[in-house]
Write a protein that holds these residues in place. Sequence first.
Motif, PDB file in Angstrom:
ATOM      1  N   ILE A 174       0.847  -1.211   0.000  1.00 24.42           N
ATOM      2  CA  ILE A 174       0.000   0.000   0.000  1.00 24.42           C
ATOM      3  C   ILE A 174       0.879   1.257   0.000  1.00 24.42           C
ATOM      4  O   ILE A 174       0.644   2.193  -0.767  1.00 24.42           O
ATOM      5  N   LEU A 175       1.918   1.264   0.843  1.00 27.67           N
ATOM      6  CA  LEU A 175       2.816   2.425   0.911  1.00 27.67           C
ATOM      7  C   LEU A 175       3.556   2.635  -0.413  1.00 27.67           C
ATOM      8  O   LEU A 175       3.708   3.762  -0.882  1.00 27.67           O
ATOM      9  N   GLU A 176       3.991   1.548  -1.037  1.00 30.40           N
ATOM     10  CA  GLU A 176       4.675   1.653  -2.338  1.00 30.40           C
ATOM     11  C   GLU A 176       3.719   2.198  -3.400  1.00 30.40           C
ATOM     12  O   GLU A 176       4.111   2.992  -4.256  1.00 30.40           O
ATOM     13  N   ALA A 177       2.453   1.741  -3.335  1.00 29.93           N
ATOM     14  CA  ALA A 177       1.456   2.225  -4.300  1.00 29.93           C
ATOM     15  C   ALA A 177       1.205   3.725  -4.115  1.00 29.93           C
ATOM     16  O   ALA A 177       1.041   4.465  -5.102  1.00 29.93           O
ATOM     17  N   VAL A 178       1.184   4.191  -2.852  1.00 28.34           N
ATOM     18  CA  VAL A 178       0.989   5.625  -2.578  1.00 28.34           C
ATOM     19  C   VAL A 178       2.131   6.437  -3.192  1.00 28.34           C
ATOM     20  O   VAL A 178       1.918   7.443  -3.874  1.00 28.34           O
ATOM     21  N   VAL A 179       3.368   5.964  -2.979  1.00 26.34           N
ATOM     22  CA  VAL A 179       4.545   6.663  -3.501  1.00 26.34           C
ATOM     23  C   VAL A 179       4.543   6.673  -5.035  1.00 26.34           C
ATOM     24  O   VAL A 179       4.840   7.684  -5.682  1.00 26.34           O
ATOM     25  N   ALA A 180       4.162   5.519  -5.623  1.00 27.27           N
ATOM     26  CA  ALA A 180       4.240   5.384  -7.087  1.00 27.27           C
ATOM     27  C   ALA A 180       3.067   6.044  -7.808  1.00 27.27           C
ATOM     28  O   ALA A 180       3.249   6.677  -8.853  1.00 27.27           O
ATOM     29  N   ARG A 181       1.855   5.900  -7.254  1.00 26.84           N
ATOM     30  CA  ARG A 181       0.662   6.333  -8.010  1.00 26.84           C
ATOM     31  C   ARG A 181       0.196   7.748  -7.672  1.00 26.84           C
ATOM     32  O   ARG A 181      -0.339   8.443  -8.529  1.00 26.84           O
ATOM     33  N   VAL A 182       0.331   8.151  -6.413  1.00 28.53           N
ATOM     34  CA  VAL A 182      -0.186   9.483  -6.025  1.00 28.53           C
ATOM     35  C   VAL A 182       0.813  10.558  -6.487  1.00 28.53           C
ATOM     36  O   VAL A 182       1.995  10.468  -6.180  1.00 28.53           O
ATOM     37  N   PRO A 183       0.349  11.553  -7.242  1.00 25.98           N
ATOM     38  CA  PRO A 183       1.284  12.589  -7.714  1.00 25.98           C
ATOM     39  C   PRO A 183       1.721  13.528  -6.590  1.00 25.98           C
ATOM     40  O   PRO A 183       1.012  13.693  -5.589  1.00 25.98           O
ATOM     41  N   ALA A 184       2.895  14.129  -6.770  1.00 27.67           N
ATOM     42  CA  ALA A 184       3.376  15.130  -5.805  1.00 27.67           C
ATOM     43  C   ALA A 184       2.540  16.400  -5.947  1.00 27.67           C
ATOM     44  O   ALA A 184       1.991  16.673  -7.017  1.00 27.67           O
ATOM     45  N   PRO A 185       2.418  17.208  -4.884  1.00 27.84           N
ATOM     46  CA  PRO A 185       1.667  18.471  -4.982  1.00 27.84           C
ATOM     47  C   PRO A 185       2.304  19.419  -6.005  1.00 27.84           C
ATOM     48  O   PRO A 185       3.527  19.437  -6.167  1.00 27.84           O
ATOM     49  N   ILE A 186       1.464  20.170  -6.696  1.00 23.56           N
ATOM     50  CA  ILE A 186       1.966  21.157  -7.665  1.00 23.56           C
ATOM     51  C   ILE A 186       1.730  22.544  -7.090  1.00 23.56           C
ATOM     52  O   ILE A 186       0.601  22.903  -6.745  1.00 23.56           O
ATOM     53  N   GLU A 187       2.806  23.328  -6.985  1.00 16.96           N
ATOM     54  CA  GLU A 187       2.704  24.665  -6.403  1.00 16.96           C
ATOM     55  C   GLU A 187       2.321  25.685  -7.466  1.00 16.96           C
ATOM     56  O   GLU A 187       2.763  25.592  -8.620  1.00 16.96           O
ATOM     57  N   ASN A 188       1.499  26.661  -7.082  1.00 17.65           N
ATOM     58  CA  ASN A 188       1.128  27.744  -7.991  1.00 17.65           C
ATOM     59  C   ASN A 188       2.363  28.579  -8.349  1.00 17.65           C
ATOM     60  O   ASN A 188       3.223  28.820  -7.502  1.00 17.65           O
ATOM     61  N   GLU A 189       2.422  29.008  -9.592  1.00 17.30           N
ATOM     62  CA  GLU A 189       3.630  29.694 -10.072  1.00 17.30           C
ATOM     63  C   GLU A 189       3.907  31.020  -9.357  1.00 17.30           C
ATOM     64  O   GLU A 189       5.052  31.433  -9.229  1.00 17.30           O
ATOM     65  N   ASP A 190       2.834  31.707  -8.898  1.00 17.21           N
ATOM     66  CA  ASP A 190       3.065  33.023  -8.276  1.00 17.21           C
ATOM     67  C   ASP A 190       3.638  32.933  -6.854  1.00 17.21           C
ATOM     68  O   ASP A 190       4.007  33.954  -6.256  1.00 17.21           O
ATOM     69  N   LYS A 191       3.684  31.697  -6.280  1.00 11.58           N
ATOM     70  CA  LYS A 191       4.275  31.436  -4.951  1.00 11.58           C
ATOM     71  C   LYS A 191       3.597  32.202  -3.812  1.00 11.58           C
ATOM     72  O   LYS A 191       4.157  32.332  -2.717  1.00 11.58           O
ATOM     73  N   LEU A 192       2.401  32.763  -4.056  1.00 13.25           N
ATOM     74  CA  LEU A 192       1.671  33.474  -2.987  1.00 13.25           C
ATOM     75  C   LEU A 192       1.069  32.444  -2.031  1.00 13.25           C
ATOM     76  O   LEU A 192       0.696  31.338  -2.446  1.00 13.25           O
ATOM     77  N   LEU A 193       0.944  32.825  -0.757  1.00 13.76           N
ATOM     78  CA  LEU A 193       0.460  31.874   0.241  1.00 13.76           C
ATOM     79  C   LEU A 193      -1.021  31.542   0.018  1.00 13.76           C
ATOM     80  O   LEU A 193      -1.869  32.434  -0.022  1.00 13.76           O
ATOM     81  N   ARG A 194      -1.285  30.236  -0.146  1.00 18.43           N
ATOM     82  CA  ARG A 194      -2.658  29.721  -0.205  1.00 18.43           C
ATOM     83  C   ARG A 194      -2.699  28.467   0.664  1.00 18.43           C
ATOM     84  O   ARG A 194      -1.985  27.505   0.380  1.00 18.43           O
ATOM     85  N   ALA A 195      -3.513  28.491   1.689  1.00 17.10           N
ATOM     86  CA  ALA A 195      -3.654  27.312   2.550  1.00 17.10           C
ATOM     87  C   ALA A 195      -5.131  27.097   2.846  1.00 17.10           C
ATOM     88  O   ALA A 195      -5.861  28.054   3.107  1.00 17.10           O
ATOM     89  N   SER A 196      -5.582  25.842   2.777  1.00 17.45           N
ATOM     90  CA  SER A 196      -6.992  25.518   3.037  1.00 17.45           C
ATOM     91  C   SER A 196      -7.143  25.020   4.464  1.00 17.45           C
ATOM     92  O   SER A 196      -6.398  24.149   4.919  1.00 17.45           O
ATOM     93  N   VAL A 197      -8.101  25.594   5.197  1.00 18.63           N
ATOM     94  CA  VAL A 197      -8.404  25.139   6.576  1.00 18.63           C
ATOM     95  C   VAL A 197      -9.398  23.987   6.455  1.00 18.63           C
ATOM     96  O   VAL A 197     -10.542  24.186   6.065  1.00 18.63           O
ATOM     97  N   PHE A 198      -8.970  22.752   6.762  1.00 23.55           N
ATOM     98  CA  PHE A 198      -9.896  21.619   6.605  1.00 23.55           C
ATOM     99  C   PHE A 198     -10.471  21.134   7.934  1.00 23.55           C
ATOM    100  O   PHE A 198     -11.347  20.293   7.962  1.00 23.55           O
ATOM    101  N   ASP A 199      -9.997  21.680   9.034  1.00 21.86           N
ATOM    102  CA  ASP A 199     -10.581  21.344  10.340  1.00 21.86           C
ATOM    103  C   ASP A 199     -10.023  22.314  11.378  1.00 21.86           C
ATOM    104  O   ASP A 199      -9.037  23.000  11.119  1.00 21.86           O
ATOM    105  N   SER A 200     -10.651  22.360  12.537  1.00 19.83           N
ATOM    106  CA  SER A 200     -10.099  23.175  13.630  1.00 19.83           C
ATOM    107  C   SER A 200     -10.556  22.603  14.962  1.00 19.83           C
ATOM    108  O   SER A 200     -11.627  22.003  15.052  1.00 19.83           O
ATOM    109  N   VAL A 201      -9.707  22.751  15.971  1.00 17.53           N
ATOM    110  CA  VAL A 201     -10.063  22.349  17.340  1.00 17.53           C
ATOM    111  C   VAL A 201      -9.731  23.506  18.270  1.00 17.53           C
ATOM    112  O   VAL A 201      -8.978  24.408  17.904  1.00 17.53           O
ATOM    113  N   TYR A 202     -10.305  23.468  19.455  1.00 15.32           N
ATOM    114  CA  TYR A 202     -10.087  24.557  20.412  1.00 15.32           C
ATOM    115  C   TYR A 202      -9.275  24.040  21.595  1.00 15.32           C
ATOM    116  O   TYR A 202      -9.558  22.974  22.142  1.00 15.32           O
ATOM    117  N   ASP A 203      -8.258  24.783  21.957  1.00 10.92           N
ATOM    118  CA  ASP A 203      -7.445  24.471  23.127  1.00 10.92           C
ATOM    119  C   ASP A 203      -7.635  25.606  24.137  1.00 10.92           C
ATOM    120  O   ASP A 203      -7.508  26.777  23.785  1.00 10.92           O
TER     121      ASP A 203
END
Length: 599
Positions: A174-203
């Motif tokens: 399974i780990l080998e398949a993840v490395v081989a089949r899943v593509p690496a992330p592609i960064e936007n050319e302008d290099k501006l910060l973009r981050a998605s908040v997919f969850d949050s917890v409170y401390d």
Amino acid sequence: MATELTRNFSIIAHIDHGKTTLSDRLLEFTQTISEREKQDQLLDAMDLEREKGITIKSHPVAMQYTAKDGVTYRLNLLDTPGHVDFSYEVARSLAACEGAILMVDAAQGVEAQTMANLHLAMGQNLIIIPVLNKIDLPAADVDKCKQQLEDILAIPAEDAIPASAKNGIGIEEILEAVVARVPAPIENEDKLLRASVFDSVYDAYRGVISYVRVFSGTIRKRQRIKLFATGKTYEVKEVGVFTPKMTERDELIAGDVGYVIANMKSADEAKIGDTLTDATHPCPEALPGYKEIQPMVFSGIYPVDSSDYEGLKTAMGKLQINDAAFSYSSESSTALGFGFRCGFLGLLHMEIIQERLRREFNMDVISTYPSVIYEVTKTSGEDVIVDNPSFLPEPQEIQEIREPMVKVYLMIPGEYIGDMMALVMEKRGDVVHTETIDDTRVMLTCELPLSEILVDFNDRMKSMTRGYGSMDYEHHGYRPAKMVKMDMLIASEPVEAFSTIVHRDKAEGYGRALALKLKEVIPQQLFVVAIQACIGGKIVASERISAMRKNVTAKCYGGDITRKRKLLEKQKKGKEKMKQFGKVSIPQEAFIKVLKSGD
């Protein structure tokens, strides 16, 4: 680590197909956790998650894996909930990935939620890695499951990896398949910060901790960031990754999955699906897919002991901080005292919130009958949203009522198709499409009112199919319906705790059942008590509790019968007078018994 050596993936599956067990094995195989830290269901932090065997909150974790080619990769696993109530959370987690492991139980085969989660993943254009889990079980049928993958899901059978998460079979593949089949992330050319908040917890000590996936740019300490949904800016106090405990880092770069702590005080500020960017050089537009989470099911929650009201208010505030999808507002009832009107994503979400109130905060609570949101068009042309029967306008002011609909996918053994269709029709639904999956199972696509599947639909489906059926649903807009408000009158006084919005055709049966239930729990009074179900002034069902009688003729012995008649007549007049002025006091236990038996 370089972006091209990063792989982001999640695990999607039907409930109880071994998703959390597989994540445990992956953490052990990559030596992310030591022998001392090992425990089952490591990523399920709540006791409730461990007991029910379901994931409620998604938990990301970063692993280091040295592949067979000698290169070390960073694998970011985003564990996701499996239940339909949390599908928005699943969608946000999938949006932060490039690939997904689709788990299918080799003994059970493809289930309803397998398909629902696969459609979500395909909608995000993710690479799918199919895994057939539990191949070591005596009931496992690998060939049949491979056939289902091709026939139902259109996934090539040769891509499937046979595995057993419990016994550690196939983990390296399974780990080998993840490395081989899943593509690496592609960064936007302008290099501006973009981050998605997919969850949050409170401390309590550090405020809101946002779980983020960085798509481009870099987040560092003391950087000023901005959120698109609120437009507010904050200073970053700490960034880091999960290993699986929080581990501080100097920065997060494109492709990383980790956490950001800024000076946010409430979970409302970090909305799930929102885009986080640099305050001085913001990106021009937000990442796609953000929407406000809307509650679909409403219920009143009251403390059994009215002195616990303040404690319950504090507990709900703390729960909302960790669960942005849960909403509440104060309301009062003459019968139950002060409480809260609460909104939930679905029935499982409601059950979990109530259970967490009982366990984490030691609150003894009672909930009213769950209701849904109705859209009402008044004769004046005004549209109103009604989530509480007491807010429904008068019948003469209503032009049309629309009720929420759901599209339900039922996967059942073929021999139960007749019984299942009868249940769907009993619940005012239509079977839209029937599809044969294999030689034993069929899939029914139905359209039903949300209010009809709220209480007992899933239980009846499970018992009808001996536990072999599975269901999944999605919201499907609104449809006009003949809905009416039904009040319960006790001694001619309406009791709003038992008011409900029901379909006109089912009102009589529901009213009769509720009247009978009330007759059992309301104590006898010194006068006859009438219990009536009433729709707009018309009585549709009625029961009566006979009066408690004192034997007034006991002291009368001997003499003429007219003496006894005189005493009885006097008693009768007294009871008539009492009926005019008497009030029925319904004890709290009666409400609790009726509302709990309605669950």
